[in-house]
Structures are given as C-alpha cells and as structure tokens.
Write an enzyme that holds these catalytic residues in place. Structure first.
Site, PDB file in Angstrom:
ATOM      1  N   SER A  11       0.842  -1.197   0.000  1.00 57.00           N
ATOM      2  CA  SER A  11       0.000   0.000   0.000  1.00 57.00           C
ATOM      3  C   SER A  11       0.872   1.240   0.000  1.00 57.00           C
ATOM      4  O   SER A  11       1.671   1.452   0.919  1.00 57.00           O
ATOM      5  CB  SER A  11      -0.893   0.007   1.238  1.00 57.00           C
ATOM      6  OG  SER A  11      -1.449   1.299   1.396  1.00 57.00           O
ATOM      7  N   HIS A  35      -1.409  -1.402  -4.171  1.00 56.85           N
ATOM      8  CA  HIS A  35      -2.646  -1.012  -3.478  1.00 56.85           C
ATOM      9  C   HIS A  35      -2.670   0.507  -3.296  1.00 56.85           C
ATOM     10  O   HIS A  35      -1.753   1.088  -2.715  1.00 56.85           O
ATOM     11  CB  HIS A  35      -2.699  -1.727  -2.131  1.00 56.85           C
ATOM     12  CG  HIS A  35      -3.983  -1.551  -1.392  1.00 56.85           C
ATOM     13  ND1 HIS A  35      -5.113  -2.300  -1.659  1.00 56.85           N
ATOM     14  CD2 HIS A  35      -4.324  -0.725  -0.367  1.00 56.85           C
ATOM     15  CE1 HIS A  35      -6.086  -1.948  -0.831  1.00 56.85           C
ATOM     16  NE2 HIS A  35      -5.636  -0.983  -0.037  1.00 56.85           N
ATOM     17  N   ASP A  37      -4.814   3.615  -1.824  1.00 58.35           N
ATOM     18  CA  ASP A  37      -5.885   3.975  -0.901  1.00 58.35           C
ATOM     19  C   ASP A  37      -6.391   5.381  -1.193  1.00 58.35           C
ATOM     20  O   ASP A  37      -5.679   6.363  -0.988  1.00 58.35           O
ATOM     21  CB  ASP A  37      -5.367   3.919   0.544  1.00 58.35           C
ATOM     22  CG  ASP A  37      -5.140   2.493   1.004  1.00 58.35           C
ATOM     23  OD1 ASP A  37      -6.099   1.705   0.974  1.00 58.35           O
ATOM     24  OD2 ASP A  37      -3.993   2.171   1.380  1.00 58.35           O
ATOM     25  N   MET A  39      -8.987   8.178  -0.132  1.00 56.66           N
ATOM     26  CA  MET A  39      -9.842   8.569   1.009  1.00 56.66           C
ATOM     27  C   MET A  39     -10.307  10.002   0.801  1.00 56.66           C
ATOM     28  O   MET A  39      -9.537  10.853   0.344  1.00 56.66           O
ATOM     29  CB  MET A  39      -9.066   8.474   2.314  1.00 56.66           C
ATOM     30  CG  MET A  39      -8.405   7.118   2.561  1.00 56.66           C
ATOM     31  SD  MET A  39      -7.740   7.049   4.232  1.00 56.66           S
ATOM     32  CE  MET A  39      -6.691   5.590   4.126  1.00 56.66           C
ATOM     33  N   HIS A  68      -8.426   1.042  -3.733  1.00 56.80           N
ATOM     34  CA  HIS A  68      -9.323   0.850  -2.585  1.00 56.80           C
ATOM     35  C   HIS A  68      -9.969   2.195  -2.282  1.00 56.80           C
ATOM     36  O   HIS A  68      -9.337   3.084  -1.721  1.00 56.80           O
ATOM     37  CB  HIS A  68      -8.496   0.328  -1.397  1.00 56.80           C
ATOM     38  CG  HIS A  68      -9.275   0.149  -0.144  1.00 56.80           C
ATOM     39  ND1 HIS A  68      -8.660  -0.055   1.080  1.00 56.80           N
ATOM     40  CD2 HIS A  68     -10.609   0.141   0.105  1.00 56.80           C
ATOM     41  CE1 HIS A  68      -9.585  -0.193   2.018  1.00 56.80           C
ATOM     42  NE2 HIS A  68     -10.774  -0.063   1.457  1.00 56.80           N
ATOM     43  N   MET A  70     -12.119   4.512  -0.306  1.00 54.93           N
ATOM     44  CA  MET A  70     -12.780   4.773   0.974  1.00 54.93           C
ATOM     45  C   MET A  70     -13.443   6.138   0.851  1.00 54.93           C
ATOM     46  O   MET A  70     -13.000   7.138   1.412  1.00 54.93           O
ATOM     47  CB  MET A  70     -11.750   4.722   2.113  1.00 54.93           C
ATOM     48  CG  MET A  70     -11.334   3.288   2.446  1.00 54.93           C
ATOM     49  SD  MET A  70      -9.760   3.203   3.306  1.00 54.93           S
ATOM     50  CE  MET A  70      -8.665   3.230   1.892  1.00 54.93           C
ATOM     51  N   MET A 139     -11.590  -5.781   5.818  1.00 58.64           N
ATOM     52  CA  MET A 139     -10.710  -4.950   6.636  1.00 58.64           C
ATOM     53  C   MET A 139     -10.353  -5.705   7.912  1.00 58.64           C
ATOM     54  O   MET A 139     -11.224  -6.291   8.558  1.00 58.64           O
ATOM     55  CB  MET A 139     -11.393  -3.631   7.023  1.00 58.64           C
ATOM     56  CG  MET A 139     -11.728  -2.678   5.877  1.00 58.64           C
ATOM     57  SD  MET A 139     -10.338  -2.134   4.848  1.00 58.64           S
ATOM     58  CE  MET A 139      -9.209  -1.435   6.063  1.00 58.64           C
ATOM     59  N   ASP A 177      -6.755  -6.387   4.655  1.00 58.30           N
ATOM     60  CA  ASP A 177      -6.132  -5.064   4.633  1.00 58.30           C
ATOM     61  C   ASP A 177      -6.150  -4.474   6.037  1.00 58.30           C
ATOM     62  O   ASP A 177      -7.211  -4.271   6.616  1.00 58.30           O
ATOM     63  CB  ASP A 177      -6.917  -4.168   3.656  1.00 58.30           C
ATOM     64  CG  ASP A 177      -6.291  -2.796   3.478  1.00 58.30           C
ATOM     65  OD1 ASP A 177      -5.203  -2.556   4.026  1.00 58.30           O
ATOM     66  OD2 ASP A 177      -6.903  -1.975   2.765  1.00 58.30           O
TER      67      ASP A 177
END
Ligand code: DX5
Ligand code: ZN
Length: 226
Positions: A11, A35, A37, A39, A68, A70, A139, A177
């Site tokens: 990540s 990966h 992330d 957000m 991913h 979020m 998660m 994760d």
C-alpha cells in the site's frame, strides 16, 4: 497472464508521497499489485490521493493497480478509476446502496470489481452478492489510517467468506487489509485470505522488496504447510 496463487499488494499509503514513482519501482519486481488507498475525508476522516495521482502513476509502472476507494458516493467516482486503467476497483459496502449495479459498471469499464467490508460491518448480508464481484476486501482494522494494530477477531469474516466461496464454487479473491505484517500474515492466510495488503510492513522496512518477498513466503508456507 498467469494467475498467481497469492497476491501481495504493497500500500503506497505508507510510502513517501514526494517520491511516489521511485517508491513504486522499489517493489515493482517483488509485488503482484499496487494497493492505492483513496480517502475523501467524508467516508473516513483521512484524506489521501485521487484520480489525477492514479493517472500519473499509471504511466510510471507496469504493476496492476488495486484501488481501494474509501469514499462516499462511489457510483459517481469509481468508474473513472477503471477508465484510468486500474486493474481492480474496490468500493465499500457501507457507502453504496446498489453494490451489484456498481460492480457491473466497473466490469463494463474493463476492471475487476471489489467489495470492501469495514470493521463493524457483518459479512453475512453480502454473501449473496459475491457472484457479481472478483475481489472481497475484508478490513482487519477500521478503515482510514495505516499503521493500526491488526484485529484477529475480524478473520472470522474471512473464514465465513471462504466457506461460502467454496460451497458456491465462486471464483473470488479474499483480500485482507490492515496490520498485515510478518507476525499476522500467516493467520490471515490460514483463515482463507489469498491477497494481502501491507503498507507499514513494506514501506517501513529498510528493503521494501525484500519485505514483500518475506511476506509472500510466510503466507505460502501457511497455506501449503511447507
Ligand atoms: C487503511 C488502508 C490500508 C493501509 C494499511 O484504511 O486501507 O490499505 O494502507 O496500512 P498498514 O499495512 O500499515 O496497516
Ligand atoms: Zn487499503
């Protein structure tokens, strides 16, 4: 493309954002997926990176992107990541009122579709949706920040999902994760995970590529008993 039995996905949340391309190249030949992330400071309190960074980074590496999300309102934003060349786009069950429709949109845009389940969300209501997905991300912390402590109780969801997938003969990756490191990856693999996200354990190491190889070795040994 041959399908690797286990996926290790570093990540970049734990990488140096001022040197992202170099940080990705450091693990390029050891990792399976990258990966990413995303957000939005609404679905989670944290704010990270978005589409322009993914687009720029796409040109900097051959690694498949495991995005991913979020974020709130993933129906509005998720297909853009597929269009940007993401291999897999995962959105949160808690943020979407029609996960199957969005999975279809992602697949039509040429990406794999992933469903993420946060710490406080039970897995059972989503089991029947799994035929529409390629990845189930469970998660093992509360989504939002890297560097948190792994919560072993959440592996019960991995066990439940693995049983369901075996019974239904579904083809689906189970990704974990949060807090995945040398001292936690084996139990996650034994529970039935076959894709492993690791931020701190990779980018906090002196040699990130070596950290990826070590994690893979531990997960392989845990699943094959070798
Ligand atoms: C947190 C992110 C994770 C994070 C994991 O919400 O989804 O991908 O980068 O970081 P570590 O491996 O440090 O727990
Ligand atoms: Zn993540």
């Amino acid at each position: 493309m041959t399908v690797p039995p286990l996926i290790v996905a570093p990540s970049i949340l734990a990488a140096d954002f001022a040197r992202l391309a170099d940080e990705v190249r450091a693990i390029e030949h050891a990792a399976d997926w990258l990966h990413v992330d995303v957000m939005d400071n609404h679905f989670v309190p944290n704010l990270t990176i978005g589409l322009p960074v993914v687009q720029s980074l796409r040109a900097a590496t051959e690694l498949p992107f495991d995005v991913h999300l979020m974020i709130e309102d993933p129906r509005r934003w998720a297909p853009g990541y597929a269009d940007a060349g993401a291999y897999n786009v995962t959105f949160h069950a808690e943020a979407c009122d029609d996960p199957v429709a969005l999975a279809k949109d992602l697949r039509s845009a040429g990406a794999k579709a992933g469903l993420a389940i946060d710490r406080d969300t039970p897995i059972e209501p989503y089991l029947e949706l799994l035929p529409s997905f390629d990845t189930l991300l469970i998660m093992t912390i509360k989504a939002g920040f890297g560097g948190q402590r792994f919560i072993p109780q959440l592996l019960d969801k991995v066990r439940t999902a693995r049983r369901h997938i075996a019974t239904g003969h579904l083809e689906l990756r189970i990704e974990v994760d949060g807090g995945i490191a040398a001292d936690t990856i084996e139990q996650a693999a034994e529970a039935g995970a076959d894709a492993f996200v690791a931020g701190t354990a990779v980018y906090g190491a002196d040699d990130p590529a070596e950290a990826v190889r070590r994690l893979r070795g531990l997960a392989e040994r845990a699943t094959t008993g070798a």
